[in-house]
Design an enzyme around this catalytic site. Sequence first.
Site, PDB file in Angstrom:
ATOM      1  N   ARG A 116      28.067  98.973  16.824  1.00 43.61           N
ATOM      2  CA  ARG A 116      28.498  97.907  17.739  1.00 43.61           C
ATOM      3  C   ARG A 116      27.290  97.645  18.606  1.00 43.61           C
ATOM      4  NH1 ARG A 116      28.977  94.181  20.609  1.00 43.61           N
ATOM      5  NH2 ARG A 116      30.803  93.540  21.842  1.00 43.61           N
ATOM      6  N   HIS A 119      25.092  95.932  24.152  1.00 46.11           N
ATOM      7  CA  HIS A 119      25.697  94.797  24.861  1.00 46.11           C
ATOM      8  C   HIS A 119      26.216  95.255  26.219  1.00 46.11           C
ATOM      9  CE1 HIS A 119      29.280  96.884  23.382  1.00 46.11           C
ATOM     10  NE2 HIS A 119      29.977  96.223  24.286  1.00 46.11           N
ATOM     11  N   HIS A 121      29.269  93.785  29.481  1.00 51.21           N
ATOM     12  CA  HIS A 121      30.294  92.807  29.857  1.00 51.21           C
ATOM     13  C   HIS A 121      30.697  93.045  31.306  1.00 51.21           C
ATOM     14  CE1 HIS A 121      32.513  96.316  28.361  1.00 51.21           C
ATOM     15  NE2 HIS A 121      31.996  96.087  27.159  1.00 51.21           N
ATOM     16  N   GLU A 125      34.890  99.435  30.608  1.00 53.36           N
ATOM     17  CA  GLU A 125      35.406  99.786  29.274  1.00 53.36           C
ATOM     18  C   GLU A 125      35.789 101.258  29.235  1.00 53.36           C
ATOM     19  OE1 GLU A 125      33.000  98.528  25.884  1.00 53.36           O
ATOM     20  OE2 GLU A 125      33.118 100.532  25.030  1.00 53.36           O
ATOM     21  N   HIS A 164      25.595  99.237  26.805  1.00 48.13           N
ATOM     22  CA  HIS A 164      25.961 100.382  25.961  1.00 48.13           C
ATOM     23  C   HIS A 164      26.005 100.010  24.487  1.00 48.13           C
ATOM     24  CE1 HIS A 164      29.597  98.275  27.336  1.00 48.13           C
ATOM     25  NE2 HIS A 164      30.091  98.533  26.150  1.00 48.13           N
ATOM     26  N   GLU A 187      36.414  90.275  23.485  1.00 43.87           N
ATOM     27  CA  GLU A 187      35.427  91.051  22.717  1.00 43.87           C
ATOM     28  C   GLU A 187      34.380  90.132  22.058  1.00 43.87           C
ATOM     29  OE1 GLU A 187      34.821  94.207  22.514  1.00 43.87           O
ATOM     30  OE2 GLU A 187      33.468  94.186  20.788  1.00 43.87           O
TER      31      GLU A 187
HETATM   32 MN    MN Z   1      31.626  97.212  25.269  1.00 41.37          MN
END
Ligand code: MN
Length: 406
Positions: A116, A119, A121, A125, A164, A187
């Site tokens: 993943r 990134h 946000h 999380e 992360h 997401e």
């Molecule tokens: Mn994330």
Amino acid sequence: MNDISRRKMLAATAAGAFTVGAASAQSDGLVPQPQRPGHGGTDPGPRNVLRDRQNPDLIIPPSTDHGTLPNLRFSFSDAHVREESGGWARQITERELGVSKNIAGVNMRLNPGGIRELHWHKEAEWAYMIYGSARITAIDAHGRNFVDDVGAGDLWYFPGGVPHSIQGLGPDGCEFLLVFDSGSFDEDSTFLLSDWFKHTPDDVLAKNFGANASSFGHTPDPSELYMFNAAVPGPLGSDRLAGAKPVEPTFSHRMLAQEPIKTGSGTVRITDSNNFPAAKTIAAALVEVEPGGMRELHWHPNTDEWQYYIEGTARMGVFASSGQARTFDFQAGDVGYVPYAMGHYVENTGDRPLRFLELFKSSYYADLSLNQWLALTPRELVQAHLKLDPKVLSELQRAKHPIVPI
Ligand code: MN
Ligand code: MN
């Protein structure tokens, strides 16, 4: 429908013993009909019988249900799946479950080596590893770094804005639940490393990194990254950076290593900022209820509850004041929701242990038990309200109160 036929129906569904339209099923009571003596009637169809069989408390609500409570359940099975080379993801946000303004959830699978993308946000999380293992990385605003490997039952928490990554490890990658402290999280709208590179002029990148402009311009399109295939990384030690200071307090936590609190019909593990100090905005309880058992009547004095069902089957009754109450059925992979302060119970309706997560947008876990309230209130006062058999009242006031904040 009584409890025995409801359980028989759910057990038959779980065993896959039922075929739509089979005459034998019609005759042996396995097709639920929206009726009880003197009320309702049969449903000749069209209808989705398999779905109806999963929702006996919607088709034949307890007679105590009343009013128009909003929908409090959404299944990941009904969510869009985004498939990429590194795995897949699906989400339940306030778009899918309209009542859920506080919390959104993502269920994600990473293949071995699948990444993943790096990134960040706006939302914090919180994560629970369901299956397999992953390597997670992050930094914080003090220039410290974080790298750890997490396995089944482990948690992580990345504060809002902290960058992360997550990478599936061998032998079979991982599957996990992500929980965000806003229902409007998306997401598909995170800040991606590749996206920023793609939208910054090469000469600006060159100036920023002190390199030649020709060094840049090769970044893959963000649609090719996000969740992409890569080699399984080496041992954790090889990914630790010499000289880097570790993030403190740490972003990971071993929830299953916590000694469970024993309850009358199972166990509970509570994890919040008291024992996982990084987790400032999400508090959690992992609840296990034995067959025949029930998470007792209670409510939460701080905020809404967002649930994720991991194993088993359950029904939850929610009391909303003003005579309103509604009952929902749950299976593994479903999400449930209880708006702030509403009374509720969660009953194991199967013949296997029930396991689910309770999540709260809060720094601390708190609940109020109906048993405890009545046990700690003067006897005559309780009796003036409920007119109970005196023996029942005595028992009630001696009741044990298993789920307590730590
Ligand atoms: Mn994330
Ligand atoms: Mn609860």
